[in-house]
Design an enzyme around this catalytic site. Structure first.
Site, mmCIF file in Angstrom:
data_model
loop_
_atom_site.group_PDB
_atom_site.id
_atom_site.type_symbol
_atom_site.label_atom_id
_atom_site.label_comp_id
_atom_site.label_asym_id
_atom_site.label_seq_id
_atom_site.Cartn_x
_atom_site.Cartn_y
_atom_site.Cartn_z
ATOM 1 N N ARG A 82 0.958 -1.233 -0.051
ATOM 2 C CA ARG A 82 -0.034 -0.111 -0.168
ATOM 3 C C ARG A 82 1.042 1.148 0.014
ATOM 4 O O ARG A 82 1.727 1.119 0.806
ATOM 5 C CB ARG A 82 -0.912 0.032 1.164
ATOM 6 C CG ARG A 82 -2.134 -1.001 1.229
ATOM 7 C CD ARG A 82 -2.681 -1.209 2.724
ATOM 8 N NE ARG A 82 -3.636 -2.001 2.775
ATOM 9 C CZ ARG A 82 -3.739 -3.601 2.588
ATOM 10 N NH1 ARG A 82 -2.602 -4.088 2.872
ATOM 11 N NH2 ARG A 82 -4.860 -4.074 2.861
ATOM 12 N N HIS A 85 -0.029 3.266 4.705
ATOM 13 C CA HIS A 85 -0.714 2.173 5.483
ATOM 14 C C HIS A 85 -0.126 0.927 5.331
ATOM 15 O O HIS A 85 -0.952 -0.165 5.091
ATOM 16 C CB HIS A 85 -2.125 2.211 5.560
ATOM 17 C CG HIS A 85 -2.781 3.451 6.044
ATOM 18 N ND1 HIS A 85 -3.114 3.670 7.229
ATOM 19 C CD2 HIS A 85 -3.226 4.829 5.538
ATOM 20 C CE1 HIS A 85 -3.682 4.912 7.381
ATOM 21 N NE2 HIS A 85 -3.539 5.460 6.422
ATOM 22 N N ARG A 123 -8.877 -3.742 9.555
ATOM 23 C CA ARG A 123 -7.278 -3.689 9.546
ATOM 24 C C ARG A 123 -6.765 -2.328 10.294
ATOM 25 O O ARG A 123 -7.260 -1.304 9.720
ATOM 26 C CB ARG A 123 -7.115 -3.731 8.105
ATOM 27 C CG ARG A 123 -5.326 -3.796 7.762
ATOM 28 C CD ARG A 123 -5.192 -3.887 6.380
ATOM 29 N NE ARG A 123 -3.709 -4.085 6.036
ATOM 30 C CZ ARG A 123 -2.900 -2.757 6.151
ATOM 31 N NH1 ARG A 123 -3.549 -1.507 6.076
ATOM 32 N NH2 ARG A 123 -1.595 -2.805 6.032
ATOM 33 N N ASN A 159 -9.126 6.627 11.089
ATOM 34 C CA ASN A 159 -8.037 6.629 11.868
ATOM 35 C C ASN A 159 -8.253 6.752 13.381
ATOM 36 O O ASN A 159 -9.450 6.871 13.564
ATOM 37 C CB ASN A 159 -7.076 7.730 11.486
ATOM 38 C CG ASN A 159 -6.390 7.644 9.845
ATOM 39 O OD1 ASN A 159 -5.983 6.703 9.478
ATOM 40 N ND2 ASN A 159 -5.973 8.879 9.375
ATOM 41 N N PHE A 172 -3.219 15.563 -1.105
ATOM 42 C CA PHE A 172 -2.653 14.036 -0.463
ATOM 43 C C PHE A 172 -1.406 13.706 -1.038
ATOM 44 O O PHE A 172 -0.418 13.408 -0.252
ATOM 45 C CB PHE A 172 -3.675 13.114 -0.720
ATOM 46 C CG PHE A 172 -3.592 11.857 0.020
ATOM 47 C CD1 PHE A 172 -3.623 11.870 1.355
ATOM 48 C CD2 PHE A 172 -3.277 10.718 -0.539
ATOM 49 C CE1 PHE A 172 -3.400 10.697 2.179
ATOM 50 C CE2 PHE A 172 -3.017 9.552 0.209
ATOM 51 C CZ PHE A 172 -3.138 9.275 1.699
ATOM 52 N N ARG A 369 -11.179 11.019 -2.123
ATOM 53 C CA ARG A 369 -10.805 9.812 -1.542
ATOM 54 C C ARG A 369 -11.928 8.631 -2.283
ATOM 55 O O ARG A 369 -11.263 7.507 -2.476
ATOM 56 C CB ARG A 369 -11.122 9.555 0.022
ATOM 57 C CG ARG A 369 -10.254 10.394 0.996
ATOM 58 C CD ARG A 369 -10.368 9.929 2.350
ATOM 59 N NE ARG A 369 -10.193 8.856 2.767
ATOM 60 C CZ ARG A 369 -10.435 8.246 4.204
ATOM 61 N NH1 ARG A 369 -11.375 9.051 4.775
ATOM 62 N NH2 ARG A 369 -9.995 7.344 4.340
ATOM 63 N N TYR A 373 -9.345 5.328 -3.612
ATOM 64 C CA TYR A 373 -9.288 3.940 -3.223
ATOM 65 C C TYR A 373 -9.446 2.821 -4.066
ATOM 66 O O TYR A 373 -8.647 1.934 -4.285
ATOM 67 C CB TYR A 373 -10.020 3.770 -1.768
ATOM 68 C CG TYR A 373 -9.487 4.404 -0.729
ATOM 69 C CD1 TYR A 373 -9.631 5.950 -0.500
ATOM 70 C CD2 TYR A 373 -9.024 3.907 0.289
ATOM 71 C CE1 TYR A 373 -9.116 6.526 0.569
ATOM 72 C CE2 TYR A 373 -8.463 4.660 1.587
ATOM 73 C CZ TYR A 373 -8.516 5.941 1.317
ATOM 74 O OH TYR A 373 -8.137 6.911 2.454
ATOM 75 N N ARG A 380 -2.942 -2.597 -7.156
ATOM 76 C CA ARG A 380 -2.440 -3.594 -5.920
ATOM 77 C C ARG A 380 -2.984 -4.971 -6.588
ATOM 78 O O ARG A 380 -2.214 -5.757 -6.252
ATOM 79 C CB ARG A 380 -3.049 -3.107 -4.471
ATOM 80 C CG ARG A 380 -2.398 -2.133 -3.612
ATOM 81 C CD ARG A 380 -2.599 -2.020 -2.230
ATOM 82 N NE ARG A 380 -4.023 -2.507 -1.777
ATOM 83 C CZ ARG A 380 -4.198 -3.594 -1.183
ATOM 84 N NH1 ARG A 380 -3.141 -4.269 -0.704
ATOM 85 N NH2 ARG A 380 -5.325 -3.838 -0.598
HETATM 86 FE FE1 HDD Z 1 -6.220 7.232 2.899
HETATM 87 C C1 HDD Z 1 -5.127 3.827 2.608
HETATM 88 C C2 HDD Z 1 -7.232 6.200 6.101
HETATM 89 C C3 HDD Z 1 -7.298 10.389 3.280
HETATM 90 C C4 HDD Z 1 -5.689 7.499 -0.244
HETATM 91 N N1 HDD Z 1 -6.308 5.541 4.358
HETATM 92 C C5 HDD Z 1 -5.607 4.081 3.842
HETATM 93 C C6 HDD Z 1 -5.956 3.381 4.882
HETATM 94 C C7 HDD Z 1 -6.471 3.976 5.986
HETATM 95 C C8 HDD Z 1 -6.789 5.435 5.674
HETATM 96 C C9 HDD Z 1 -6.811 3.565 7.332
HETATM 97 C C10 HDD Z 1 -5.459 1.651 5.090
HETATM 98 C C11 HDD Z 1 -6.882 0.987 4.646
HETATM 99 C C12 HDD Z 1 -6.468 -0.484 4.753
HETATM 100 O O1 HDD Z 1 -6.213 -0.809 5.943
HETATM 101 O O2 HDD Z 1 -6.208 -1.301 3.845
HETATM 102 N N2 HDD Z 1 -6.862 8.237 4.563
HETATM 103 C C13 HDD Z 1 -7.200 7.558 5.677
HETATM 104 C C14 HDD Z 1 -8.061 8.646 6.539
HETATM 105 C C15 HDD Z 1 -7.851 9.813 5.609
HETATM 106 C C16 HDD Z 1 -7.245 9.533 4.520
HETATM 107 C C17 HDD Z 1 -8.611 8.641 7.822
HETATM 108 C C18 HDD Z 1 -8.481 11.465 5.768
HETATM 109 C C19 HDD Z 1 -9.821 11.350 6.341
HETATM 110 N N3 HDD Z 1 -6.178 8.631 1.619
HETATM 111 C C20 HDD Z 1 -6.710 9.972 2.078
HETATM 112 C C21 HDD Z 1 -6.848 10.977 0.856
HETATM 113 C C22 HDD Z 1 -6.290 9.896 -0.234
HETATM 114 C C23 HDD Z 1 -5.917 8.648 0.598
HETATM 115 C C24 HDD Z 1 -7.109 12.259 0.927
HETATM 116 C C25 HDD Z 1 -6.282 10.249 -1.513
HETATM 117 C C26 HDD Z 1 -6.671 11.351 -2.200
HETATM 118 N N4 HDD Z 1 -5.406 5.807 1.500
HETATM 119 C C27 HDD Z 1 -5.247 6.176 0.197
HETATM 120 C C28 HDD Z 1 -4.898 5.186 -0.464
HETATM 121 C C29 HDD Z 1 -4.768 3.938 0.130
HETATM 122 C C30 HDD Z 1 -5.272 4.626 1.644
HETATM 123 C C31 HDD Z 1 -3.759 5.664 -1.606
HETATM 124 C C32 HDD Z 1 -3.244 3.333 0.207
HETATM 125 C C33 HDD Z 1 -3.813 1.884 0.321
HETATM 126 C C34 HDD Z 1 -5.355 1.976 -0.040
HETATM 127 O O3 HDD Z 1 -5.585 3.014 -0.106
HETATM 128 O O4 HDD Z 1 -5.755 0.848 -0.092
HETATM 129 O O5 HDD Z 1 -5.752 4.970 -1.732
#
Ligand code: HDD
Length: 710
Positions: A82, A85, A123, A159, A172, A369, A373, A380
Site C-alpha cells: 500500500r 498504511h 485492519r 484513523n 494528498f 478519497r 481507493y 495492488r
Molecule cells: Fe487514505 C489507505 C485512512 C485520506 C488515499 N487510508 C488508507 C488506509 C486508511 C486510510 C486507514 C488503510 C486501509 C487499509 O487498511 O487497507 N486516509 C485515511 C483517512 C484519511 C485519508 C482517515 C483522511 C480523512 N487517503 C486519504 C486521501 C487519499 C487517500 C485524501 C487520496 C486522495 N489511502 C489512500 C490510498 C490508500 C489509503 C492511496 C493506500 C492503500 C489503500 O488506499 O488501500 O488510496
C-alpha cells in the site's frame, strides 16, 4: 493456555458470522500429500532435475516443470505494498446496534436493526512505514472497518485521530511524499522526524491541528485495542422520511485509551517490532476479545452553517458540547486471521463503499478519497479485486460487469448487457432497496477554491493543546522537540516555531529553546483560553479499573514462595490478564525447599531474564522467598527490569522478601509503602494504576504497590 495452543484450537473454533462461513469455501482442507499447483502428486521437491553420471552433479535441466513452477510462483509472490498504511494487522469480528434509536437519522438496517449481527473485518495500520517497519513508531494509526451487511459492503476507512493533515484531496500526494522517506536516500523509515515533513507542514498551516494530535500521546498507542477510531470525514445519513443529517462516526475502546511513554515505544521498535500485531493476536486468542462502542454525532441539514468552523472541513472536530455523541452499537473482534496475505494484505477498503441509508457529503477530502481507493486497489490487486474471498460481500452480486484479469465468476446464459430481452438482473427501485442518491440541490460556478471557514487553522489546535493535562502537554513539547531536533535545516525548525507561536506562546518558546530555534518574544496570536474535557485521553480511562488483557510479569529466582506465585497467577487469570514468569532460565524454576534441578515441581518460567525486556509488560510482581529475592538483588539485569519499569511509571508489586529487593532496586527511601496487601489486593491495585498509565510522568510513587507475605 499458551498462545500457540490457543491458535491451534482456533482451527476447530465455531463459525460465528456469515463472513466466516463464506470464507470457509476457500479455506484449504489439508491433505497428507504434496502436489504441484495442478494437483499432480510430487515425489521430490528438494532436488532440481539434473544430468548426472551417478556420482557427480551436472547441469540443471530446464525441462523440470516442477522446479520451474515452484520458482516462478515464488518469483511473483509479492504485490505492491500500500502506498500508505503498508504495515498492518487485521482481525474478524461482528457489529450490533443496541436499539433502533438511529432510525431518526437513517433507514440503513445495519445501523437500526438490533436483531442483526453484521460480520466485520478490521485492519489497523501505521501510515508512514513500509510493510516491514516497526509497530510502535510515532504515527497516526489506520482503523479501517469493513461491514459485510445484507445490503452489501460498507467501509469506514478511518484513523485513531479524528481529523486530518489536509483539507483537500488534491494535497494528498504532497503530504504523503513529504512524510515518506526522502527521495535521495530513502530515509527515515517509520518516522516523520525529518526535514521534508516539517518543511511541508510548516508551509501548510492547515495541518497544525493534526500535528498537535500526532505529537501528543495519541501517536503512541499502547495497543490497537486501546485506541479510539474515527471515520474522520463527514458522511450523511438519510431517514425513511427523506431527511438528511451530516454525521461523524466514532469508535470508543472498552479498555480505555492508553499510550506508551516515548522511551518505551522507541525501545520496543527494536525489542519487538511486531508488538501491536502480536498484542492483537494474543488478546483474541486468549479470550480477551477487543470491543469498541460505536457512536455517531449528527447535525440536521438545516444546521449545516450554524458553527464557526465548516462542518465539511476534515481538519476540524465537532466539539461534543456542540454536537453530542450518541452511542448506538458495539463491535467485538473475536477471530484472528488464518493466513495473513489472503486476508490482511488482500483486504481492500474504499470510502466509496456505502449502503442505502448512508451517503457522502461535499467534504473535499472525502470526495477525492472516493476516487482514490478504488483506483489504488486496481494497481495492488487487479480489476477483479472485489471477488477475492476477503472482499466479496455476503449478499448476492448480480450485474453485467465482466472479464478482466483473474476473473473468478462464471455466469451462465447468453447475455452480458442491459437492457436485454430476458430482463435478467433488473435495476431495483429505491422503494425495494435500490441505492439512490439524496436529491441534493447544487448550484454554483466552477472554481478551484475552498470555503471561507476553511481559512482558519489555529482555533482548534489551541483548543486541543489547552485541553491536555500538564503531563500530556510536556509529552507533546518533548515529541515536537525530538522531531525538530532530527531536522538539520534551520529554515525548517525555525519556521515551525513560528507556526507553534500561533497556537501557544509557551509551547513555541519551549520548543524553540530545546531545538535551537528562534525564541519568540511575544505570541503571534492570543490564546482563546477555551478547553474541552473530551480531547484529553485521560477522559477515556475506563470507568471501572481493569487489568483485562494486561501482561503481568512475575520475577523469580530459585527459592521463591510457591504459594504466593500460585495465588498471584490465579488472581491475574481471574482478572483476565496474562501472567508471565520470568526466571533465571526458560524451564523449571524451583521454590523454597525444593532441590534445584530435581525435575518437575516448581513453576515453568516463560522467559529467561535476557529473553524479554520490562518494556514488553504492563506490570510486575516480585513474590517472596528469601533466596529468590537475594538472587534477584545480585543480578544487574533484574535490577534493570525493575528500574526501567519504575521509570516508565508501571505498576510494580512485591510480597514478603520481594519488598526488600524492590526497595533496593528502585533506591527510593522516601516512598511510603503500603505493606498490608495480599496477592489479590496487589493484583487488583494494578487496574487502578494502569488506568493512570497515560499520566506516566506524574504517577511516581503511586506505581509502587507492595504487599505483605500472605
Ligand atoms: Fe487514505 C489507505 C485512512 C485520506 C488515499 N487510508 C488508507 C488506509 C486508511 C486510510 C486507514 C488503510 C486501509 C487499509 O487498511 O487497507 N486516509 C485515511 C483517512 C484519511 C485519508 C482517515 C483522511 C480523512 N487517503 C486519504 C486521501 C487519499 C487517500 C485524501 C487520496 C486522495 N489511502 C489512500 C490510498 C490508500 C489509503 C492511496 C493506500 C492503500 C489503500 O488506499 O488501500 O488510496
Amino acid at each position: 493456555m499458551s498462545l500457540a495452543a490457543a491458535l491451534k484450537e482456533k482451527v476447530t473454533a465455531v463459525v460465528e458470522t456469515k463472513k466466516i462461513a463464506d470464507l470457509q469455501r476457500d479455506t484449504v482442507k489439508q491433505e497428507k500429500f504434496l502436489t504441484n499447483d495442478l494437483g499432480v502428486k510430487v515425489s521430490d521437491t528438494d532436488n532440481w532435475l539434473k544430468v548426472t553420471d551417478g556420482t557427480t552433479s551436472g547441469p540443471s535441466l530446464l525441462e523440470d516443470h516442477i522446479a520451474r513452477e515452484k520458482t516462478t510462483r515464488f518469483d511473483h509472490e509479492r504485490i505492491p505494498e500500500r502506498v500508505v498504511h503498508a504495515r498492518g494487522a487485521g482481525a474478524h469480528g461482528y457489529f450490533k446496534v443496541h436499539s433502533d434509536a438511529a432510525k431518526k437519522y437513517t433507514f440503513a438496517p445495519v445501523l437500526t436493526d438490533p436483531s442483526r449481527t453484521t460480520s466485520t473485518f478490521v485492519r489497523f495500520s501505521t501510515v508512514q512505514g513500509s510493510r516491514g517497519s516497526a509497530d510502535t513508531v510515532r504515527d497516526v494509526r489506520g482503523f479501517a472497518v469493513k461491514f459485510y451487511t445484507d445490503e452489501g459492503n460498507w467501509d469506514i476507512v478511518g484513523n485513531d485521530i479524528p481529523i486530518f493533515f489536509i483539507q483537500d484531496a488534491m494535497k494528498f500526494p504532497d503530504i504523503v511524499h513529504a512524510v515518506k522517506p526522502e527521495p535521495h536516500n530513502e530515509v527515515p523509515t517509520g518516522q516523520s522526524a525529518h526535514n521534508n515533513f516539517w518543511d511541508f507542514v510548516g508551509l501548510q498551516p492547515e495541518s497544525a491541528h493534526m500535528i498537535m494530535w500526532v505529537m501528543s500521546d495519541r501517536g503512541l498507542p499502547r495497543s490497537f485495542r486501546m485506541m479510539q477510531g474515527f471515520g474522520v470525514n463527514t458522511y450523511t445519513l438519510v431517514n425513511a422520511q427523506g431527511e438528511r443529517f451530516f454525521v461523524k462516526f466514532h469508535w470508543l475502546p472498552e479498555l480505555g485509551v492508553h499510550s506508551f511513554v516515548w522511551d518505551e515505544a522507541l525501545k520496543i521498535c527494536g525489542q519487538d517490532p511486531d508488538f501491536h500485531r502480536k498484542d492483537l493476536e494474543e488478546a483474541i486468542s486468549t479470550g480477551a476479545h477487543p470491543k469498541w462502542h460505536f457512536g455517531i454525532q449528527a447535525i440536521p441539514e438545516a444546521r449545516e452553517h450554524d458553527f464557526d468552523f465548516d462542518i465539511l472541513d476534515a481538519t476540524k472536530v465537532w466539539p461534543e458540547e456542540l454536537v453530542p455523541l450518541e452511542i448506538i452499537g458495539e463491535m467485538v473482534l473475536n477471530r484472528t486471521v488464518d493466513e495473513y496475505f489472503p486476508e490482511v494484505e488482500q483486504v481492500a477498503f474504499c470510502t466509496s463503499h456505502i449502503v442505502p441509508g448512508i451517503g457522502f457529503s461535499d467534504d473535499p477530502l472525502l470526495q477525492g478519497r472516493n476516487f482514490s481507493y478504488f483506483d489504488t486497489q486496481i494497481s495492488r490487486l487487479g480489476v477483479n479485486w472485489q471477488e477475492l474471498p476477503i472482499n466479496r460481500p455476503v449478499c448476492p452480486v448480480m450485474n453485467y460487469q465482466r472479464d478482466g484479469k483473474a476473473r473468478h465468476k462464471i455466469h451462465q446464459g447468453t447475455i452480458n448487457y442491459w437492457p436485454n430481452r430476458a430482463e435478467q438482473f433488473k435495476p431495483v427501485p429505491p422503494s425495494q432497496g435500490g441505492f439512490a442518491e439524496f436529491p441534493q440541490k447544487v448550484a454554483g460556478m466552477k472554481a478551484r477554491m475552498r470555503g471561507a471557514k476553511f481559512q482558519e487553522h489555529f482555533n482548534q489546535a489551541q483548543l486541543f493543546f489547552n485541553s491536555l493535562t500538564e503531563y500530556e502537554k510536556q509529552h507533546l513539547i518533548s515529541a515536537i522537540s525530538f522531531e525538530l531536533s532530527h531536522c538539520d535545516d534551520p529554515v525548517v525548525y525555525e519556521s515551525y516555531t513560528k507556526v507553534l507561536n500561533n497556537i501557544d506562546f509557551d509551547l513555541a518558546k519551549q520548543v524553540a529553546i530545546n531545538v535551537g530555534g528562534i525564541v519568540p518574544e511575544k505570541p503571534a496570536r492570543a490564546n482563546h483560553g477555551k478547553s474541552t474535557p473530551t480531547l484529553s485521553q485521560l477522559y477515556y480511562a475506563p470507568k471501572e479499573p481493569t487489568i483485562k488483557s494486561r501482561r503481568i510479569a512475575i520475577l523469580v529466582a530459585d527459592g521463591f514462595d510457591l504459594a504466593q506465585v500460585e495465588g498471584l497467577r490465579a488472581a491475574i487469570k481471574a482478572g483476565m490478564a496474562t501472567s508471565w514468569v520470568i526466571g533465571p532460565r526458560r524451564g523449571w524454576v524451583y521454590p523454597e525447599g525444593a532441590q534445584v534441578g530435581s525435575g518437575k515441581g516448581g513453576v515453568w518460567a516463560d522467559h529467561h531474564y535476557e529473553g524479554q525486556r520490562s518494556t514488553l509488560f504492563d506490570a510486575f510482581v516480585i513474590p517472596g522467598g528469601r533466596k529468590s529475592a537475594e538472587a534477584l538483588a545480585e543480578n544487574g539485569r533484574t535490577i534493570h527490569w525493575i528500574r526501567e519499569a519504575f521509570g516508565h511509571c508501571k505498576a510494580i508489586g512485591a510480597i514478603g522478601e520481594g519488598v526488600q529487593f524492590l526497595c533496593q532496586a528502585v533506591m527510593l527511601p522516601g516512598i511510603e509503602y503500603n505493606t498490608n496487601l495480599n496477592s489479590d489486593e496487589v493484583v487488583s491495585s494494578f487496574g487502578v494504576v494502569s488506568t493512570g498509565k497515560i499520566s506516566a510522568s506524574t504517577l511516581g510513587a503511586d506505581a509502587l504497590k507492595i504487599g505483605k507475605g500472605e
